[in-house]
Write a protein that holds these residues in place. Structure first.
Motif, PDB file in Angstrom:
ATOM      1  N   ASN A  43       0.948  -0.607  -0.198  1.00 59.52           N
ATOM      2  CA  ASN A  43      -0.185   0.152  -0.255  1.00 59.52           C
ATOM      3  C   ASN A  43       0.846   0.895  -0.146  1.00 59.52           C
ATOM      4  O   ASN A  43       0.749   2.158  -0.021  1.00 59.52           O
ATOM      5  N   LEU A  44       1.693   1.173   0.550  1.00 61.15           N
ATOM      6  CA  LEU A  44       2.722   2.572   0.699  1.00 61.15           C
ATOM      7  C   LEU A  44       3.639   2.787  -0.501  1.00 61.15           C
ATOM      8  O   LEU A  44       3.764   3.634  -1.461  1.00 61.15           O
ATOM      9  N   PHE A  45       4.492   1.571  -1.427  1.00 64.33           N
ATOM     10  CA  PHE A  45       4.664   2.056  -2.663  1.00 64.33           C
ATOM     11  C   PHE A  45       4.338   1.527  -4.115  1.00 64.33           C
ATOM     12  O   PHE A  45       3.954   2.157  -5.201  1.00 64.33           O
ATOM     13  N   VAL A  46       3.658   0.217  -3.741  1.00 65.90           N
ATOM     14  CA  VAL A  46       2.642  -0.193  -5.716  1.00 65.90           C
ATOM     15  C   VAL A  46       1.479   0.813  -6.063  1.00 65.90           C
ATOM     16  O   VAL A  46       1.451   0.808  -6.433  1.00 65.90           O
ATOM     17  N   LYS A  47       0.644   0.988  -4.390  1.00 68.48           N
ATOM     18  CA  LYS A  47      -0.624   1.488  -4.802  1.00 68.48           C
ATOM     19  C   LYS A  47      -0.316   3.170  -5.536  1.00 68.48           C
ATOM     20  O   LYS A  47      -1.471   3.075  -6.607  1.00 68.48           O
ATOM     21  N   PRO A  48       0.242   3.883  -4.503  1.00 63.46           N
ATOM     22  CA  PRO A  48       0.055   4.986  -4.937  1.00 63.46           C
ATOM     23  C   PRO A  48       0.436   5.338  -6.867  1.00 63.46           C
ATOM     24  O   PRO A  48       0.004   5.966  -7.563  1.00 63.46           O
ATOM     25  N   ILE A  49       1.448   3.914  -7.516  1.00 64.60           N
ATOM     26  CA  ILE A  49       1.532   3.858  -8.753  1.00 64.60           C
ATOM     27  C   ILE A  49       0.495   3.716  -9.403  1.00 64.60           C
ATOM     28  O   ILE A  49       0.300   4.373 -10.294  1.00 64.60           O
ATOM     29  N   LEU A  50       0.066   2.667  -9.163  1.00 65.71           N
ATOM     30  CA  LEU A  50      -1.807   1.700  -9.813  1.00 65.71           C
ATOM     31  C   LEU A  50      -2.383   2.969  -9.852  1.00 65.71           C
ATOM     32  O   LEU A  50      -3.484   3.435 -10.488  1.00 65.71           O
ATOM     33  N   VAL A  51      -2.972   4.142  -8.947  1.00 65.53           N
ATOM     34  CA  VAL A  51      -3.471   4.837  -8.419  1.00 65.53           C
ATOM     35  C   VAL A  51      -3.311   5.864  -9.904  1.00 65.53           C
ATOM     36  O   VAL A  51      -4.118   6.202 -10.443  1.00 65.53           O
ATOM     37  N   ILE A  52      -2.208   6.542 -10.055  1.00 60.19           N
ATOM     38  CA  ILE A  52      -1.874   7.010 -11.180  1.00 60.19           C
ATOM     39  C   ILE A  52      -2.174   6.893 -11.890  1.00 60.19           C
ATOM     40  O   ILE A  52      -2.744   7.859 -13.072  1.00 60.19           O
ATOM     41  N   PHE A  53      -1.526   5.578 -12.809  1.00 61.20           N
ATOM     42  CA  PHE A  53      -1.819   4.870 -13.849  1.00 61.20           C
ATOM     43  C   PHE A  53      -2.731   4.630 -13.889  1.00 61.20           C
ATOM     44  O   PHE A  53      -3.798   4.663 -15.225  1.00 61.20           O
ATOM     45  N   THR A  54      -3.989   4.736 -13.046  1.00 60.94           N
ATOM     46  CA  THR A  54      -5.830   4.514 -13.565  1.00 60.94           C
ATOM     47  C   THR A  54      -6.394   5.691 -13.111  1.00 60.94           C
ATOM     48  O   THR A  54      -7.261   5.416 -12.888  1.00 60.94           O
ATOM     49  N   LEU A  55      -5.279   6.912 -13.554  1.00 63.74           N
ATOM     50  CA  LEU A  55      -6.741   7.369 -12.669  1.00 63.74           C
ATOM     51  C   LEU A  55      -7.590   7.920 -13.727  1.00 63.74           C
ATOM     52  O   LEU A  55      -8.902   8.638 -12.945  1.00 63.74           O
ATOM     53  N   PRO A  56      -7.899   7.986 -15.172  1.00 59.67           N
ATOM     54  CA  PRO A  56      -8.519   7.955 -15.413  1.00 59.67           C
ATOM     55  C   PRO A  56      -9.933   7.709 -15.872  1.00 59.67           C
ATOM     56  O   PRO A  56     -10.884   7.331 -15.690  1.00 59.67           O
ATOM     57  N   ILE A  57      -9.314   5.551 -15.152  1.00 59.38           N
ATOM     58  CA  ILE A  57     -10.700   4.909 -15.399  1.00 59.38           C
ATOM     59  C   ILE A  57     -11.051   5.722 -13.805  1.00 59.38           C
ATOM     60  O   ILE A  57     -12.461   5.363 -13.647  1.00 59.38           O
ATOM     61  N   THR A  58     -10.861   5.485 -12.776  1.00 61.87           N
ATOM     62  CA  THR A  58     -11.138   5.492 -11.632  1.00 61.87           C
ATOM     63  C   THR A  58     -11.522   7.290 -11.363  1.00 61.87           C
ATOM     64  O   THR A  58     -12.845   7.237 -10.733  1.00 61.87           O
TER      65      THR A  58
END
Length: 113
Positions: A43-58
């Motif tokens: 949650n500290l390292f991987v989740k922010p990267i996934l959130v940034i990459f999937t921001l449009p669909i989020t």
């Protein structure tokens, strides 16, 4: 001290939910402790990267895609830890929701300074 207590409460929540949900298995309490540490690191390292990459669909789903991201984090932890197994994406989503609810209840019991 509060960090250790929160870590132990998260591990207890993981262990309790693994006994409650049929699609989640944890070998023992030691494995639940490891799961709580791995989930925190992911949650500290991987989740922010996934959130940034999937921001449009989020944004398109009004934030509901974050449930899928949480499930992906849990499935990734399941692949990394040999004593922890989650059957599928839907089980991971349910596990994620229930873990968040249980953690917030347990962490609210700790007094803040």
């Amino acid at each position: 001290m509060k960090l250790i207590l929160k870590w132990l409460l998260t591990a207890a929540a993981v262990f309790l939910l693994a006994n409650f949900l049929s699609g989640v298995t944890v070998d023992g309490y030691t494995t639940a402790l490891i799961v709580s540490v791995i989930l925190a690191v992911l949650n500290l390292f991987v989740k922010p990267i996934l959130v940034i990459f999937t921001l449009p669909i989020t944004i398109l789903t009004l934030g509901l895609f974050l449930l899928v991201i949480n499930a992906i984090i849990i499935l990734l932890a399941s692949n990394l830890i040999s004593g922890f197994h989650v059957n599928g994406i839907w089980t991971a989503i349910i596990f994620s929701i229930l873990l968040s609810i249980l953690e917030s209840i347990l962490h609210s019991l700790i007094k803040e300074d």
